[in-house]
Design a protein around this motif. Structure first.
Motif, short mmCIF file in Angstrom:
data_model
loop_
_atom_site.label_atom_id
_atom_site.label_comp_id
_atom_site.label_asym_id
_atom_site.label_seq_id
_atom_site.Cartn_x
_atom_site.Cartn_y
_atom_site.Cartn_z
N TYR A 34 -45.80 -57.70 72.34
CA TYR A 34 -46.07 -57.63 70.92
C TYR A 34 -46.70 -58.95 70.44
O TYR A 34 -46.39 -60.02 70.97
CB TYR A 34 -44.78 -57.45 70.12
N TYR A 36 -47.26 -61.01 66.75
CA TYR A 36 -47.07 -61.17 65.31
C TYR A 36 -47.74 -62.47 64.90
O TYR A 36 -47.96 -63.36 65.72
CB TYR A 36 -45.58 -61.25 64.96
N GLN A 38 -47.71 -65.47 61.49
CA GLN A 38 -47.02 -65.91 60.31
C GLN A 38 -47.92 -66.90 59.56
O GLN A 38 -48.15 -68.02 60.04
CB GLN A 38 -45.68 -66.56 60.65
N PRO A 44 -43.33 -63.11 59.01
CA PRO A 44 -44.23 -62.68 60.09
C PRO A 44 -44.81 -61.30 59.81
O PRO A 44 -44.19 -60.46 59.15
CB PRO A 44 -43.31 -62.65 61.32
N TYR A 46 -46.81 -58.03 61.74
CA TYR A 46 -47.17 -57.36 62.99
C TYR A 46 -48.68 -57.30 63.15
O TYR A 46 -49.41 -57.04 62.18
CB TYR A 46 -46.58 -55.95 63.00
N HIS A 49 -49.44 -54.22 69.63
CA HIS A 49 -48.58 -54.25 70.80
C HIS A 49 -49.17 -53.36 71.89
O HIS A 49 -50.01 -52.49 71.62
CB HIS A 49 -47.15 -53.83 70.46
N TYR A 87 -47.36 -65.41 67.38
CA TYR A 87 -46.24 -65.27 68.29
C TYR A 87 -46.48 -64.12 69.27
O TYR A 87 -46.80 -63.00 68.85
CB TYR A 87 -44.95 -64.98 67.53
N PHE A 102 -38.41 -64.33 68.80
CA PHE A 102 -39.61 -65.16 68.65
C PHE A 102 -39.46 -66.47 69.42
O PHE A 102 -38.37 -67.04 69.48
CB PHE A 102 -39.84 -65.51 67.16
N PRO B 43 -38.85 -68.05 64.11
CA PRO B 43 -37.64 -67.40 63.58
C PRO B 43 -36.61 -67.16 64.69
O PRO B 43 -36.96 -66.76 65.80
CB PRO B 43 -38.17 -66.06 63.05
N PHE B 105 -41.45 -57.56 57.63
CA PHE B 105 -40.66 -58.68 57.15
C PHE B 105 -40.75 -58.85 55.65
O PHE B 105 -41.80 -58.59 55.04
CB PHE B 105 -41.13 -59.99 57.81
#
Lengths: 112, 114
Positions: A34, A36, A38, A44, A46, A49, A87, A102, B43, B105
Motif C-alpha cells: 500500500y 499513502y 501525508q 494520511p 490513500y 495498493h 509511506y 506506518f 503515525p 483518515f
C-alpha cells in the motif's frame, strides 16, 4: 511481519515524474503493498495498493517487481501539491483483520 | 460521502490532567483505528477495532490510555493522566472491511501537554 525501507527524502522538479522506491524483501505471498501520503497538517491519504501486478489509478502508478521484494510509486507529472511524506506499507493478517502500520516514509519535495 | 470526523481539533492541557478525543467514522465502516503521531515521525498504531471488538492494542499504553467503541460506531480515546511525552497528533481512521480496502483518515486532534 514484512518491514519496508524507504529513502528519508527525495526531490523532484515540477512537471517531471517522481519515482519513489520501497524495499520489502521479507514480504510474504498474501501481503499487499500500500502507498499513502501525508500532506502537512493533514491525515494520511490513500494512494494505491497492489499484490502482484502493476496498478494504475488517477493519482499514481505502482510497479511491483516480479519477486515482490521491492516496488516503485510513480507520480507521472508531479505538481507542487504533491509535496508530502509518502509511506509504503505492507499489510499482514491479524486474526482476520489487517493492521495498517506506518514507517518513517519518504519526504518528497517538488521544486518549481 | 462524509469523511471521518474528529473532535476537538486542538487541545492544550497540563500534565497529570485527563483528556478525551472523539471519532465518528464513515458510516458502515467496520474497522476503526487510532494512531499517535509525534512530530517528525510516522503515525503509530495505538488500537484497532473491528466493529466494537478490539483486534489489536499491543502498542496502547494501557496504564494511562483507554479506548472504546460504543455500538461499533463512534469511538473515544482517553488519556489519564497525561504526560509531556503524550504531546502529539491523534489520528482516527476507518475502513469498510479488511482485505485490500483503503483507510480514510480524519484531520486529527493536536494535543499539547504543558
Amino acid at each position: 511481519d514484512a518491514k519496508t525501507t524507504q529513502p528519508p527524502s527525495m526531490d523532484c522538479a515540477e512537471g517531471r515524474a517522481a519515482n519513489l522506491p520501497c524495499n520489502h524483501s521479507t514480504i510474504s505471498g498474501n501481503e499487499y503493498v500500500y502507498w499513502y501520503r501525508q500532506i502537512h497538517s493533514q491525515g494520511p491519504q490513500y494512494i494505491i495498493h497492489g499484490l502482484k501486478n502493476n496498478e494504475t489509478n488517477e493519482m499514481a502508478s505502482l510497479i511491483i517487481t516480479e519477486d515482490r521484494k521491492s516496488s516503485t510509486l510513480i507520480l507521472p507529472h508531479a505538481t507542487l501539491r504533491d509535496t508530502a511524506v509518502y509511506y509504503c506499507i505492507v499489510r499482514f493478517p491479524l486474526q482476520g483483520a489487517q493492521k495498517l502500520v506506518f514507517g518513517q516514509g519518504t519526504r518528497l519535495t517538488i521544486n518549481p | 460521502e462524509a469523511g471521518v470526523a474528529q473532535s476537538p481539533r486542538y487541545k492544550i492541557i497540563e500534565k497529570r490532567q485527563s483528556v478525551a478525543f472523539w471519532c465518528n467514522p464513515i458510516s458502515g465502516h467496520a474497522t476503526l483505528y487510532w494512531y499517535q503521531q509525534i512530530l517528525g515521525q510516522g503515525p503509530k498504531l495505538l488500537i484497532q477495532f473491528q466493529n466494537n471488538g478490539v483486534v489489536d492494542d499491543s502498542q496502547l499504553p494501557k496504564d494511562r490510555f483507554s479506548a472504546e467503541r460504543l455500538k461499533g460506531v463512534d469511538s473515544t480515546l482517553k488519556i489519564q493522566p497525561a504526560k509531556l511525552e503524550d504531546s502529539a497528533v491523534y489520528l482516527c481512521a476507518s475502513s469498510f472491511r479488511d482485505m485490500g480496502t483503503e483507510a480514510f483518515f480524519g484531520q486529527g486532534t493536536r494535543l499539547t501537554v504543558v
